[in-house]
Scaffold this motif. Structure first.
Motif, PDB file in Angstrom:
ATOM      1  N   ALA A 107     -28.720 -23.905  -1.185  1.00 21.18           N
ATOM      2  CA  ALA A 107     -28.718 -23.252   0.034  1.00 21.18           C
ATOM      3  C   ALA A 107     -28.195 -21.828   0.288  1.00 21.18           C
ATOM      4  O   ALA A 107     -28.905 -20.923   0.990  1.00 21.18           O
ATOM      5  N   PRO A 108     -27.128 -21.447  -0.004  1.00 17.03           N
ATOM      6  CA  PRO A 108     -26.583 -20.039   0.136  1.00 17.03           C
ATOM      7  C   PRO A 108     -27.297 -19.142  -0.514  1.00 17.03           C
ATOM      8  O   PRO A 108     -27.682 -17.836   0.133  1.00 17.03           O
ATOM      9  N   LEU A 109     -28.140 -19.306  -1.657  1.00 18.22           N
ATOM     10  CA  LEU A 109     -28.725 -18.339  -2.348  1.00 18.22           C
ATOM     11  C   LEU A 109     -30.103 -18.202  -1.606  1.00 18.22           C
ATOM     12  O   LEU A 109     -30.556 -17.292  -1.512  1.00 18.22           O
ATOM     13  N   ALA A 110     -30.770 -19.279  -1.151  1.00 20.60           N
ATOM     14  CA  ALA A 110     -31.835 -19.251  -0.357  1.00 20.60           C
ATOM     15  C   ALA A 110     -31.697 -18.427   0.631  1.00 20.60           C
ATOM     16  O   ALA A 110     -32.694 -17.659   1.048  1.00 20.60           O
ATOM     17  N   LEU A 111     -30.575 -18.653   1.355  1.00 17.09           N
ATOM     18  CA  LEU A 111     -30.524 -17.942   2.889  1.00 17.09           C
ATOM     19  C   LEU A 111     -30.195 -16.357   2.443  1.00 17.09           C
ATOM     20  O   LEU A 111     -30.732 -15.430   3.159  1.00 17.09           O
ATOM     21  N   GLU A 112     -29.610 -16.113   1.364  1.00 16.66           N
ATOM     22  CA  GLU A 112     -29.356 -14.643   0.730  1.00 16.66           C
ATOM     23  C   GLU A 112     -30.758 -14.153   0.300  1.00 16.66           C
ATOM     24  O   GLU A 112     -31.004 -13.096   0.800  1.00 16.66           O
ATOM     25  N   TRP A 113     -31.440 -14.741  -0.146  1.00 15.25           N
ATOM     26  CA  TRP A 113     -32.660 -14.006  -0.587  1.00 15.25           C
ATOM     27  C   TRP A 113     -33.728 -13.949   0.448  1.00 15.25           C
ATOM     28  O   TRP A 113     -34.458 -12.893   0.603  1.00 15.25           O
ATOM     29  N   GLU A 114     -33.652 -14.682   1.355  1.00 14.13           N
ATOM     30  CA  GLU A 114     -34.295 -14.401   2.749  1.00 14.13           C
ATOM     31  C   GLU A 114     -33.764 -13.398   3.561  1.00 14.13           C
ATOM     32  O   GLU A 114     -34.374 -12.435   4.146  1.00 14.13           O
ATOM     33  N   ARG A 115     -32.385 -13.161   3.575  1.00 11.94           N
ATOM     34  CA  ARG A 115     -31.814 -11.944   4.069  1.00 11.94           C
ATOM     35  C   ARG A 115     -32.489 -10.697   3.470  1.00 11.94           C
ATOM     36  O   ARG A 115     -32.823  -9.790   4.092  1.00 11.94           O
ATOM     37  N   GLN A 116     -32.615 -10.810   2.109  1.00 11.69           N
ATOM     38  CA  GLN A 116     -33.063  -9.731   1.227  1.00 11.69           C
ATOM     39  C   GLN A 116     -34.552  -9.454   1.796  1.00 11.69           C
ATOM     40  O   GLN A 116     -34.827  -8.095   1.684  1.00 11.69           O
ATOM     41  N   LEU A 117     -35.186 -10.499   1.669  1.00  9.09           N
ATOM     42  CA  LEU A 117     -36.736 -10.235   1.978  1.00  9.09           C
ATOM     43  C   LEU A 117     -36.879  -9.566   3.469  1.00  9.09           C
ATOM     44  O   LEU A 117     -37.690  -8.513   3.736  1.00  9.09           O
ATOM     45  N   LEU A 118     -36.149 -10.084   4.402  1.00  9.54           N
ATOM     46  CA  LEU A 118     -36.394  -9.723   5.999  1.00  9.54           C
ATOM     47  C   LEU A 118     -35.553  -8.282   6.186  1.00  9.54           C
ATOM     48  O   LEU A 118     -35.605  -7.688   7.270  1.00  9.54           O
ATOM     49  N   ASP A 119     -34.675  -7.957   5.247  1.00  8.97           N
ATOM     50  CA  ASP A 119     -33.842  -6.627   5.241  1.00  8.97           C
ATOM     51  C   ASP A 119     -34.841  -5.495   5.699  1.00  8.97           C
ATOM     52  O   ASP A 119     -34.311  -4.494   6.091  1.00  8.97           O
ATOM     53  N   CYS A 120     -36.030  -5.350   5.356  1.00 10.74           N
ATOM     54  CA  CYS A 120     -36.773  -4.340   5.523  1.00 10.74           C
ATOM     55  C   CYS A 120     -37.351  -4.115   6.924  1.00 10.74           C
ATOM     56  O   CYS A 120     -37.974  -3.176   7.271  1.00 10.74           O
ATOM     57  N   LEU A 121     -37.031  -5.348   7.739  1.00  9.03           N
ATOM     58  CA  LEU A 121     -37.193  -5.366   9.141  1.00  9.03           C
ATOM     59  C   LEU A 121     -35.968  -5.203  10.190  1.00  9.03           C
ATOM     60  O   LEU A 121     -34.986  -5.599   9.594  1.00  9.03           O
ATOM     61  N   ALA A 122     -36.137  -4.433  10.992  1.00  6.14           N
ATOM     62  CA  ALA A 122     -34.948  -4.062  12.031  1.00  6.14           C
ATOM     63  C   ALA A 122     -34.600  -5.423  12.813  1.00  6.14           C
ATOM     64  O   ALA A 122     -35.493  -6.518  12.872  1.00  6.14           O
ATOM     65  N   PRO A 123     -33.656  -5.905  13.218  1.00  2.74           N
ATOM     66  CA  PRO A 123     -33.142  -7.142  14.040  1.00  2.74           C
ATOM     67  C   PRO A 123     -34.007  -7.351  15.071  1.00  2.74           C
ATOM     68  O   PRO A 123     -34.411  -8.727  15.156  1.00  2.74           O
ATOM     69  N   ALA A 124     -34.533  -6.519  15.736  1.00  2.00           N
ATOM     70  CA  ALA A 124     -35.627  -6.763  16.861  1.00  2.00           C
ATOM     71  C   ALA A 124     -36.977  -7.286  16.349  1.00  2.00           C
ATOM     72  O   ALA A 124     -37.558  -8.127  16.806  1.00  2.00           O
ATOM     73  N   GLU A 125     -37.218  -6.522  15.299  1.00  2.00           N
ATOM     74  CA  GLU A 125     -38.504  -7.137  14.393  1.00  2.00           C
ATOM     75  C   GLU A 125     -38.416  -8.448  13.809  1.00  2.00           C
ATOM     76  O   GLU A 125     -39.276  -9.154  13.995  1.00  2.00           O
ATOM     77  N   ARG A 126     -37.541  -8.839  13.464  1.00  2.00           N
ATOM     78  CA  ARG A 126     -37.157 -10.223  12.968  1.00  2.00           C
ATOM     79  C   ARG A 126     -37.356 -11.169  13.844  1.00  2.00           C
ATOM     80  O   ARG A 126     -37.764 -12.082  13.937  1.00  2.00           O
ATOM     81  N   GLU A 127     -36.406 -10.990  15.132  1.00  2.00           N
ATOM     82  CA  GLU A 127     -36.732 -11.702  16.269  1.00  2.00           C
ATOM     83  C   GLU A 127     -38.153 -11.683  16.817  1.00  2.00           C
ATOM     84  O   GLU A 127     -38.593 -12.833  16.963  1.00  2.00           O
TER      85      GLU A 127
END
Length: 146
Positions: A107-127
């Motif tokens: 689970a923590p690895l999956a969440l980290e992978w998701e964070r890396q994938l979404l890292d190209c988006l600004a926080p407002a874009e992720r929302e």
């Protein structure tokens, strides 16, 4: 004329398959499990015990795929089956200690992978992405009712 490159269902499907392939590679390499097996584990990590039918409903996976994943997870000692108390025909699935440990490692690895994938988006874009996906999901529900 239909342009596949811009046709939303096609783009979503391709993106989902690419995400699944990358995750499958990581989960297979590190833990020896497939994506359907991980999805079963992730669902049970949130709520258990559940039946295979409950997992099919929550995952939108094919029943045969869920059945194969569950069988393998039981065979490898990550899941246990127990008969439902009120309905003897139903089997309830839950983690074994090894299954709980596997979930807590992945689970923590999956969440980290998701964070890396979404890292190209600004926080407002992720929302905004989350809001848009929720709106499309709700729209599909309404279209299914029509």
């Amino acid at each position: 004329m239909l342009q596949l490159e811009t046709f939303l269902p096609y783009r979503i499907n391709v993106l989902a398959k690419r995400v699944s392939k990358e995750l499958a590679r990581r989960y297979q390499d590190q833990f020896g499990i497939s994506i359907p097996e991980w999805r079963v584990i992730a669902i049970l990590g949130r709520e258990q015990p559940l039946s295979s039918n409950d997992i099919v409903e929550r995952s939108q996976m094919d029943k045969a795929k869920v059945s194969r994943a569950v069988a393998r997870l039981v065979e490898t000692g990550f899941l246990a089956r127990a008969v439902h108390q009120q309905d003897q025909r139903l089997l309830r699935l839950s983690f074994t200690p090894a299954g709980r440990d596997l979930y807590e490692r992945i689970a923590p690895l999956a969440l980290e992978w998701e964070r890396q994938l979404l890292d190209c988006l600004a926080p407002a874009e992720r929302e905004e992405l989350t809001r848009l996906l929720d709106r499309l999901d709700a729209r599909l529900d309404r279209m299914a009712e029509e």
